[in-house]
Design an enzyme around this catalytic site. Structure first.
Site, PDB file in Angstrom:
ATOM      1  N   ASP A   5      -0.565   0.417  -2.722  1.00 34.40           N
ATOM      2  CA  ASP A   5      -0.828   1.231  -3.910  1.00 34.40           C
ATOM      3  C   ASP A   5       0.317   1.145  -4.920  1.00 34.40           C
ATOM      4  O   ASP A   5       1.491   1.063  -4.560  1.00 34.40           O
ATOM      5  CB  ASP A   5      -1.016   2.691  -3.476  1.00 34.40           C
ATOM      6  CG  ASP A   5      -1.243   3.621  -4.644  1.00 34.40           C
ATOM      7  OD1 ASP A   5      -2.255   3.460  -5.333  1.00 34.40           O
ATOM      8  OD2 ASP A   5      -0.392   4.504  -4.880  1.00 34.40           O
ATOM      9  N   GLU A  15      -2.389  -3.467  -5.648  1.00 31.05           N
ATOM     10  CA  GLU A  15      -2.902  -2.811  -6.845  1.00 31.05           C
ATOM     11  C   GLU A  15      -1.787  -2.920  -7.891  1.00 31.05           C
ATOM     12  O   GLU A  15      -0.859  -2.114  -7.915  1.00 31.05           O
ATOM     13  CB  GLU A  15      -3.245  -1.342  -6.587  1.00 31.05           C
ATOM     14  CG  GLU A  15      -3.935  -0.705  -7.788  1.00 31.05           C
ATOM     15  CD  GLU A  15      -3.449   0.706  -8.108  1.00 31.05           C
ATOM     16  OE1 GLU A  15      -4.002   1.313  -9.033  1.00 31.05           O
ATOM     17  OE2 GLU A  15      -2.509   1.186  -7.451  1.00 31.05           O
TER      18      GLU A  15
END
Length: 641
Positions: free
Chosen positions: A320, A373
């Site tokens: 993330d 990401e």
């Protein structure tokens, strides 16, 4: 057991090599050494505790076994300068609740801390750690043997992203959360029937605030107790594997919350985070940033990543907020950040950490993937470290997602003025190993649902959504879709509410659901749609210039030259009769999928199963098809030559 004599010292799992690797920042399996481990010493069973707190002057184990008394079970610091405190307490075992009382040498600070390496925690809002063993008999050997093929970059990847607690709530007891084992009863069948290849869980690591969706993690080695025990989560992964479904975990090394029982100010100093808030604090998320330059912190984080691959058979890690790690000025104004030693905004420590992380993962688990990401144009994110890349297997294509959703939010009559928002992605489509995401971030915080973004009346909204999905599955790149989008949920997602499953009783929503299922089946059966996702040889424009009519046509190719899929999109509600498209060969072109079919909620307009190619030159090709293009629809043709 109320005396310090009950503690045995000199018992350790740590070797000199462990300490060396820990200090070097290259130890990737600290979970076998630090934390709480059940042992039998001299015929006495108990628990060995080990915690890193180099700036503490006193550390003791407190828990329900000693009435949370801080003076009965102190640990002893090792004499090797590692800063690790240890002690063996006989008589303790599974499910014992505990914390560490940490008294600092600085500022008269003391706090009761959860174990950074705990395998299990109390269910929130309680915050103590639990002694737990991770014994489990796995039944997924068939999956593990073929996992390399299933996770390959030239395999089909269609990912169903989901939040465990809001996928399906249990209605009989005040809308309670489901358990891992209840999910294991329903989820594998659902994912398998919908033909998704993988499921991706929003972070399941233990987190105190449910509204963070798991992104504010305190327990980096424990699945949240909200849904059950560690073995219960293993059972869920096991059941998914047995149905041929891969499991991806959302993993968060970019920040952590400021809860007192967590990592913040762990031993009265900024141990895990940077001391300077310009480097150690996220102004956007009000959370702390790991000190990626501290070797022990790198070992902690890499051990967490390897832990889920090792103990839980996880198949991929989606990392993330990588952009927030790469840039020192991320979310900051002028003067709020510190340049690196070269004067730039690149976080050199984070770059080094990410490269080391990916090297360790692919060295020990070459059959898994790491997925970034990363929302900027940082180069070579998904390229090997020996070529100067970050070493990830794939990267989310955020540019494609933003451009595509912006285009589809426009009324069709104006789309011809925004045609480049669809074609631009092919200018960079093969610079990285891209994954195309329609994720949770696009259906929260007032952004509305995916179908809510579509213009027009209800019929046009559903038709737009069908062509959006068809275009996505034709476009180069792996696929990801957030739960609820597969049946066009009207309401935007909220973590405290179940998906609106009752909508499947309505034909338009059932049509979207069936369309996604059939898209997945067709996608997985056609190597042309996935085999060369990351190679320019797998894609060829037929006509990208017809902005006036808002149509696109392109070809996807497998490694075998005779395996070809033609994708034709009409992004307006105007049917196109006798619409000519050039094709590279003659013969019959089967209309394999038509998003306007009646079974999907469309008008039933199409080409009666296929078209024979005529020997008429068009678009630089030797043959052409005369097609009927349905309104707001995508057609997928397979050459049978």
């Amino acid at each position: 057991m109320n005396t310090t004599e009950s503690i045995k010292y000199g018992i350790t799992l740590l070797t000199d090599n462990d300490i060396y690797l820990f200090k070097q920042g290259t130890h990737v399996r600290l979970y076998d050494k630090l934390g709480a481990h059940m042992l039998t010493i001299e015929d006495k069973s108990g628990v060995l505790f080990a915690v890193w707190a180099p700036n503490a002057r006193y550390v003791s184990v407190i828990g329900d076994f000693n009435s949370w008394a801080a003076d009965t079970h102190p640990l002893r610091i090792r004499e090797d300068g590692s800063g690790i405190w240890e002690g063996f307490i006989p008589g303790l075992g599974q499910n014992i609740t505990y914390k560490y009382r940490v008294v600092s040498r600085h500022h008269n600070y003391q706090a009761d801390k959860g174990d950074p390496f705990a395998f299990c925690w109390e269910a929130p809002p309680k915050t103590a750690s639990k002694v737990w063993e991770l014994d489990y008999h796995w039944n997924d050997s068939a999956w593990m043997k073929r996992r390399s093929r299933e996770n390959s970059l030239n395999a089909p990847l269609s990912i169903y992203e989901m939040h465990l607690g809001s996928w399906r709530r249990m209605q009989e007891k005040a809308d309670r959360l489901p358990t891992y084992r209840e999910l294991a009863e329903w989820l594998p069948d659902y994912i398998s029937n919908m033909a998704f290849t993988h499921v991706e869980f929003l972070p399941i690591t233990e987190h105190p605030f449910y509204g963070s969706w798991g992104y504010q993690t305190t327990g980096y080695f424990a699945p949240t107790a909200r849904y059950g025990s560690p073995q219960d989560f293993m059972y869920l992964v096991d059941c998914l594997h047995q149905r041929g479904v891969g499991v991806i975990l959302d993993w968060v090394p970019s920040h952590f919350p400021d809860d007192v029982h967590g990592l913040r100010y762990f031993d009265g100093t900024h141990l895990f985070e940077h001391a300077d808030p310009r480097q150690g604090y996220h102004p956007d998320w009000h959370s702390y940033i790991f000190n990626y330059g501290r070797h022990e912190v790198r070992s902690f984080l890499m051990s967490s990543a390897l832990f889920w691959l090792d103990k839980y058979h996880v198949d991929s890690l989606r990392v993330d907020a990588v952009a927030s790690m790469l840039y020192l000025d991320y979310g900051r104004q002028e003067g709020e950040w510190i340049p690196n030693k070269h004067g730039g905004n690149e976080n050199l420590d984070a770059i080094g950490f990410l490269r080391s992380l990916n090297e360790a993962v692919y060295r020990d688990y070459p059959d898994v993937q790491t997925i970034a990401e990363e929302s900027t144009a940082w180069p070579a994110v998904s390229r090997p470290t020996y070529l100067g890349g970050l070493g990830f297997g794939m990267k989310w294509n955020m540019g494609w997602m933003h451009d595509t959703l912006k285009y589809f939010s426009i009324e069709p009559v104006f789309r011809k003025h925004h045609h480049d928002q669809l074609t631009f992605s092919l200018c960079y489509a093969f610079h990285e190993n891209f994954l195309l995401p329609f994720s949770h971030d696009e259906v929260v915080h007032g952004k509305g649902s995916l179908i809510g973004k579509m213009p027009g009346d209800d019929w046009q909204k559903f038709a737009n959504l069908r062509v959006l999905f068809g275009y996505m599955y034709g476009h180069p790149g792996k696929k990801l879709l957030f739960m609820g989008c597969e049946f066009a949920q009207w309401r935007e997602w909220h973590h405290d509410h179940s998906l609106e499953w009752h909508l499947l009783q309505q034909a338009p929503h059932r049509g979207i659901h069936d369309w996604l299922r059939d898209l997945n089946h067709f996608y997985r059966s056609e190597p042309a749609l996935y085999e060369q996702d990351f190679e320019s040889e797998g894609f060829e424009w037929v006509d990208s210039h017809n902005w006036e009519e808002s149509t696109l046509s392109f070809v996807r190719k497998a490694k075998r030259n005779n395996d070809i899929i033609l994708v034709v999109c009409n992004f307006t509600p105007v049917p196109r009769i006798n619409y000519h498209v050039g094709v590279p060969r003659g013969g019959w072109w089967c209309e394999a999928l038509n998003s306007d079919a009646i079974i999907y909620g469309g008008s039933g307009y199409g080409n009666f199963g296929g078209v024979e190619a005529a020997p008429v030159n068009l678009h630089g090709r030797s043959h052409s098809l005369a097609l009927n293009l349905p309104p707001l629809a995508v057609l997928l043709f397979k050459s049978e030559a």
